[in-house]
Design an enzyme around this catalytic site. Sequence first.
Site, short mmCIF file in Angstrom:
data_model
loop_
_atom_site.label_atom_id
_atom_site.label_comp_id
_atom_site.label_asym_id
_atom_site.label_seq_id
_atom_site.Cartn_x
_atom_site.Cartn_y
_atom_site.Cartn_z
N CYS A 62 0.85 -1.19 0.00
CA CYS A 62 0.00 0.00 0.00
C CYS A 62 0.88 1.24 0.00
O CYS A 62 1.88 1.29 0.72
CB CYS A 62 -0.84 -0.05 1.27
SG CYS A 62 -1.57 1.51 1.68
N THR B 299 -0.74 4.42 0.14
CA THR B 299 -1.68 5.50 0.47
C THR B 299 -1.02 6.60 1.30
O THR B 299 -1.24 7.78 1.08
CB THR B 299 -2.90 4.93 1.22
OG1 THR B 299 -3.60 4.07 0.33
CG2 THR B 299 -3.84 6.02 1.71
P1 5GP Z 1 -0.40 -6.76 4.31
O1 5GP Z 1 -0.84 -7.95 5.11
O2 5GP Z 1 0.12 -7.15 2.97
O3 5GP Z 1 0.49 -5.83 5.06
O4 5GP Z 1 -1.74 -5.90 4.06
C1 5GP Z 1 -2.84 -6.41 3.38
C2 5GP Z 1 -3.91 -5.34 3.27
O5 5GP Z 1 -3.43 -4.20 2.53
C3 5GP Z 1 -5.14 -5.76 2.51
O6 5GP Z 1 -5.98 -6.63 3.22
C4 5GP Z 1 -5.78 -4.41 2.19
O7 5GP Z 1 -6.53 -3.89 3.25
C5 5GP Z 1 -4.57 -3.52 1.98
N1 5GP Z 1 -4.32 -3.27 0.55
C6 5GP Z 1 -4.24 -4.18 -0.44
N2 5GP Z 1 -3.97 -3.60 -1.62
C7 5GP Z 1 -3.90 -2.28 -1.38
C8 5GP Z 1 -3.65 -1.13 -2.22
O8 5GP Z 1 -3.42 -1.22 -3.41
N3 5GP Z 1 -3.69 0.08 -1.60
C9 5GP Z 1 -3.95 0.20 -0.26
N4 5GP Z 1 -4.00 1.43 0.25
N5 5GP Z 1 -4.14 -0.85 0.55
C10 5GP Z 1 -4.12 -2.08 0.00
#
Ligand code: 5GP
Length: 348
Positions: free
Chosen positions: A188, A190
């Site tokens: 992400c 953001t």
């Molecule tokens: P991780 O476990 O990889 O740290 O986080 C997974 C979470 O990242 C997902 O469940 C979702 O909420 C968030 N996420 C997935 N794709 C994106 C994206 O393209 N942009 C953003 N802002 N959040 C994402």
Amino acid sequence: MHNVKVDPEIKLDFQDVLIRPRRSKLKSRAEVDLFCEYNFKNSKKTVKCIPLVASNMDTIGTFEMAAALSKQGLMTAVHKYYSVEEWKSFAQAYPEALNSVTISSGTSDEDIKRLSSILQEVPGISGITLDIANGYQDSFPDTISRVRDDFPNHTIVAGNVVTGEVVEDLIRAGADIVKVGLGPGSVCITRIKTGVGYPQLSVVLECSEVAHELGGHLMADGGCTCPGDIAKAIGGGADFVMMGGMLAGHDQSGGELRTKEDGTKVKTFYGMSSETAMSKHVGQVASYRTAEGKSVEVPYRGDVNETLQDILGGLRSTCTYTGAPLRKFSFFLHYSSKYYQDCKEDPN
Ligand code: 5GP
């Protein structure tokens, strides 16, 4: 002039804290039971599971992942890009997995129509994940109420938000579980693109109090990079923890598998609002928005079952160090991030 305030309270991320050990009667990790039982406020369902959830990203929340995770008692938020026919075949092949999956949906009329038609054909799917990037949209509670009216017995997960007042709105609208996280995800961007975000452990600490007071539940989504982070999220009050990156790169994950020149294998993993995802599902990045996710290549890691053993072993060990069942350890020792980072990077 508008009123600018800087919140002086310290907010925490997973790497800012460690869990303090306590006296324990548990002699071995084998004595630890990771299954937890939940009674949901609105669906009135009771569920017993290991409270880890595969993310509804199209590279993570696949049917293959759901089949593997359900065998171990874990949950999967299946992504929203499968057709009715694909859902019917999955239900036929893995009827027992339906108890451990939710179907994901956005909130547009088209999304809700698709959700309804799949639930009509496969009513055994246990829950619904209503997922929008910005859970602060005014219309979100109304959409949740509508879905709640149409599906009174399905457990509804709704998110993402990061502050208590909106957690309350979503539970009152009919959600059983509120999914929290804004910006901590491994792919992400953001926080970089918009400057918006909230340190994830503080989100969990603050929002879980509100959710539990109302009889609701909380799912921490994003930012867990190792089993210790999951333990901290649960210790901080999360009832469920959603994982993306930790489950990427496996046989059961989506994404293209590639052998590099040096012979090592890698798999693609990308954010759901990355250019890769948007080109795949929408055709292109709309001109009014920017990509808020990135695409990476992660090492190929084989069968997800081995990774699960590692994760569950870590959590069992947390329980033996703290003398507590899962969800009952909540004692944090605060180190500075700098110190913790140094420890992490020390090769010895
Ligand atoms: P991780 O476990 O990889 O740290 O986080 C997974 C979470 O990242 C997902 O469940 C979702 O909420 C968030 N996420 C997935 N794709 C994106 C994206 O393209 N942009 C953003 N802002 N959040 C994402």
